[in-house]
Design a protein around this motif. Structure first.
Motif, PDB file in Angstrom:
ATOM      1  N   GLY A   1      -7.698  33.705 -16.308  1.00 13.71           N
ATOM      2  CA  GLY A   1      -8.780  32.837 -15.861  1.00 13.71           C
ATOM      3  C   GLY A   1      -8.506  31.397 -16.222  1.00 13.71           C
ATOM      4  O   GLY A   1      -7.483  30.828 -15.840  1.00 13.71           O
ATOM      5  N   ASP A   2      -9.405  30.792 -17.007  1.00 10.96           N
ATOM      6  CA  ASP A   2      -9.266  29.386 -17.375  1.00 10.96           C
ATOM      7  C   ASP A   2      -8.688  29.192 -18.763  1.00 10.96           C
ATOM      8  O   ASP A   2      -8.818  28.114 -19.350  1.00 10.96           O
ATOM      9  N   THR A   3      -8.012  30.216 -19.306  1.00  8.74           N
ATOM     10  CA  THR A   3      -7.507  30.137 -20.682  1.00  8.74           C
ATOM     11  C   THR A   3      -6.059  30.580 -20.760  1.00  8.74           C
ATOM     12  O   THR A   3      -5.692  31.633 -20.214  1.00  8.74           O
ATOM     13  N   ILE A   4      -5.250  29.763 -21.434  1.00 12.44           N
ATOM     14  CA  ILE A   4      -3.872  30.150 -21.766  1.00 12.44           C
ATOM     15  C   ILE A   4      -3.866  30.701 -23.180  1.00 12.44           C
ATOM     16  O   ILE A   4      -4.367  30.059 -24.116  1.00 12.44           O
ATOM     17  N   HIS A   5      -3.324  31.886 -23.339  1.00 14.84           N
ATOM     18  CA  HIS A   5      -3.212  32.521 -24.649  1.00 14.84           C
ATOM     19  C   HIS A   5      -1.782  32.331 -25.138  1.00 14.84           C
ATOM     20  O   HIS A   5      -0.838  32.881 -24.569  1.00 14.84           O
ATOM     21  N   TYR A   6      -1.639  31.567 -26.196  1.00 19.62           N
ATOM     22  CA  TYR A   6      -0.338  31.195 -26.754  1.00 19.62           C
ATOM     23  C   TYR A   6      -0.255  31.754 -28.170  1.00 19.62           C
ATOM     24  O   TYR A   6      -0.779  31.180 -29.116  1.00 19.62           O
ATOM     25  N   GLY A   7       0.358  32.929 -28.301  1.00 19.40           N
ATOM     26  CA  GLY A   7       0.309  33.611 -29.589  1.00 19.40           C
ATOM     27  C   GLY A   7      -1.146  33.918 -29.930  1.00 19.40           C
ATOM     28  O   GLY A   7      -1.883  34.498 -29.133  1.00 19.40           O
ATOM     29  N   ASP A   8      -1.579  33.499 -31.123  1.00 14.97           N
ATOM     30  CA  ASP A   8      -2.966  33.698 -31.545  1.00 14.97           C
ATOM     31  C   ASP A   8      -3.877  32.561 -31.093  1.00 14.97           C
ATOM     32  O   ASP A   8      -5.089  32.601 -31.337  1.00 14.97           O
ATOM     33  N   GLU A   9      -3.326  31.550 -30.451  1.00 14.31           N
ATOM     34  CA  GLU A   9      -4.088  30.375 -30.055  1.00 14.31           C
ATOM     35  C   GLU A   9      -4.560  30.491 -28.604  1.00 14.31           C
ATOM     36  O   GLU A   9      -3.854  31.025 -27.753  1.00 14.31           O
ATOM     37  N   THR A  10      -5.768  29.980 -28.330  1.00 21.49           N
ATOM     38  CA  THR A  10      -6.273  29.922 -26.965  1.00 21.49           C
ATOM     39  C   THR A  10      -6.444  28.462 -26.557  1.00 21.49           C
ATOM     40  O   THR A  10      -6.931  27.642 -27.335  1.00 21.49           O
ATOM     41  N   ILE A  11      -6.021  28.149 -25.338  1.00 19.67           N
ATOM     42  CA  ILE A  11      -6.063  26.781 -24.828  1.00 19.67           C
ATOM     43  C   ILE A  11      -6.820  26.794 -23.507  1.00 19.67           C
ATOM     44  O   ILE A  11      -6.378  27.388 -22.522  1.00 19.67           O
ATOM     45  N   SER A  12      -8.000  26.172 -23.481  1.00 21.26           N
ATOM     46  CA  SER A  12      -8.830  26.175 -22.287  1.00 21.26           C
ATOM     47  C   SER A  12      -8.384  25.110 -21.297  1.00 21.26           C
ATOM     48  O   SER A  12      -8.044  23.991 -21.680  1.00 21.26           O
ATOM     49  N   VAL A  13      -8.407  25.457 -20.011  1.00 22.92           N
ATOM     50  CA  VAL A  13      -8.131  24.496 -18.936  1.00 22.92           C
ATOM     51  C   VAL A  13      -9.343  24.388 -18.017  1.00 22.92           C
ATOM     52  O   VAL A  13      -9.245  23.898 -16.895  1.00 22.92           O
ATOM     53  N   ALA A  14     -10.504  24.866 -18.468  1.00 21.98           N
ATOM     54  CA  ALA A  14     -11.726  24.849 -17.653  1.00 21.98           C
ATOM     55  C   ALA A  14     -11.982  23.434 -17.126  1.00 21.98           C
ATOM     56  O   ALA A  14     -11.735  22.444 -17.821  1.00 21.98           O
ATOM     57  N   PRO A  15     -12.450  23.311 -15.897  1.00 20.63           N
ATOM     58  CA  PRO A  15     -12.964  24.365 -15.002  1.00 20.63           C
ATOM     59  C   PRO A  15     -11.905  24.981 -14.102  1.00 20.63           C
ATOM     60  O   PRO A  15     -12.241  25.690 -13.141  1.00 20.63           O
TER      61      PRO A  15
END
Length: 386
Positions: free
Chosen positions: A85-99
């Motif tokens: 969806g609107d989130t990149i999961h990088y290892g244990d980290e989440t990076i939002s690109v919303a919207p």
């Protein structure tokens, strides 16, 4: 499916528990990066060794020669990574690109570059999201470094672009090889085949070009169609045989593109490890209706040509990215459900470790393009073309 090969691998897997992956070693290897490193399908023909040399005078916009930032790049480590969806999961980290919703993306040392539902190009890092004001069908990046490449298509030509994410600037933009003939049938278009260190490889409508991004000079090195060469890493080319066939699945690996090199591998999409020791191939169609050998994700040892398949636990498997020269990530669709597991795979042994169980489902949109709900850092969406 080759039942004998499948059963043999199954027996071997049952015989001994697979050793765990050395995750600490993967992280350490990621911190010591190596320093070397497809609208029209009517083209083909014989290979030309090195025919045309192009200089900076032919480039649409000249390079800015300012030095790159000296501070350490924040995303040099390759980890188990996917987008949902609107989130990149990088290892244990989440990076939002919303919207925005990520449909395709790549990782660079300076941040992630992604396409949204409109194919618009964006960059995201820990400081936020910025739009580049461009659009493309796919993205290409190296296994390290801050460069990303794409092709922008206009009414009568395409332009090959290399962009430095760390420096926020284009290094190369050239229409060389991508003039679109009038009344030509549309099948496949130009693409950035690979970025390998400071060299970019452009699959143009006029052949394969090798471009030095530091000097902004390039040359045509093979008179082949834009998709005949699948990837380049550590100076090794992965390309189809015969070279003039559209959509071939027999692949060769060599230091030059030659019609005489024997094809020892099979597949459509190709992912060569950073040092060229291992090759992973998979079909372009996420759900091919027929089941030849190349319809599976396959793992090869390049020097010997030895072959392994994905574990029988999964009915479909999709390549993600190389973490080091023998370990890559992938997504496996379980045979008992549509649940998707993010995997760490040892290409040398075939052993698998689950990094993120059941993070999504392998379900595709009902309307074209039939894309998966998740994306992997290959620069292209996962599409069911059936």
């Amino acid at each position: 499916m080759n039942d004998l090969l499948r059963d043999t691998l199954h027996e071997r897997a049952d015989a001994s528990a697979p050793p765990p992956l050395d995750l600490d070693g993967i992280v350490a290897a990621g911190n010591h990066r190596i320093t070397r490193r497809r609208a029209l399908g009517v083209l083909g023909g014989a290979v030309a060794a090195a025919a045309v040399t192009i200089g900076t005078a032919t480039v649409v916009r000249p390079r800015d020669t300012q030095p790159q930032p000296a501070k350490p790049a924040p995303f040099t480590q390759r980890q188990a990574t996917y987008a949902l969806g609107d989130t990149i999961h990088y290892g244990d980290e989440t990076i939002s690109v919303a919207p925005h919703e990520v449909t395709a993306f790549v990782q660079t040392d300076a941040g992630f570059v992604f396409l949204n539902a409109d194919n618009a190009i964006h960059v995201v890092d820990r400081s936020g999201v910025r739009a580049l004001g461009k659009s493309a069908w796919r993205l290409t990046a190296d296994v390290r470094g801050s460069l990303v490449g794409w092709v922008e298509t206009f009414s009568d030509h395409g332009e090959s672009v290399v962009y430095d994410v760390a420096a926020h600037r284009e290094l190369v933009r050239t229409p060389i090889g991508n003039k679109i003939p009038k009344y030509a049938s549309v099948a496949v278009g130009p693409q950035i085949v690979a970025l390998d260190g400071n060299l970019a490889y452009f699959g143009t409508l006029d052949g394969l070009y090798r471009w030095d991004v530091t000097t902004d000079n390039g040359e045509r090195i093979a008179k082949v169609g834009p998709t005949a060469v699948r990837t380049v890493a550590a100076g090794l080319f992965v390309y189809q045989q015969p070279l003039d066939r559209f959509g071939g699945t027999s692949l060769a690996i060599a230091k030059t593109v030659s019609p005489d090199e024997p094809a020892r591998f099979t597949g459509e999409l190709a992912f060569l490890s950073p040092e060229g020791k291992h090759l992973v191939t998979e079909p372009e169609d996420a759900k091919p209706g027929i089941q030849p050998l190349w319809a599976d994700l396959l793992m090869y040892d390049v020097p010997t040509g030895g072959l392994k398949r994905a574990p029988r636990t999964y009915v479909s498997t999709y390549f993600g990215q190389w973490l080091d020269d023998k370990t890559f990530t992938a997504v496996g669709e379980r045979t008992t459900s549509r649940a998707a597991d993010l995997l760490l795979v040892d290409a040398a042994t075939g052993t698998v470790q689950v990094a993120a169980p059941s993070f999504s489902e392998v379900a595709f949109r009902t309307r074209a393009p039939r894309t998966a709900p998740f994306a992997l850092p290959t620069g292209r969406p996962i599409i069911d073309r059936g």
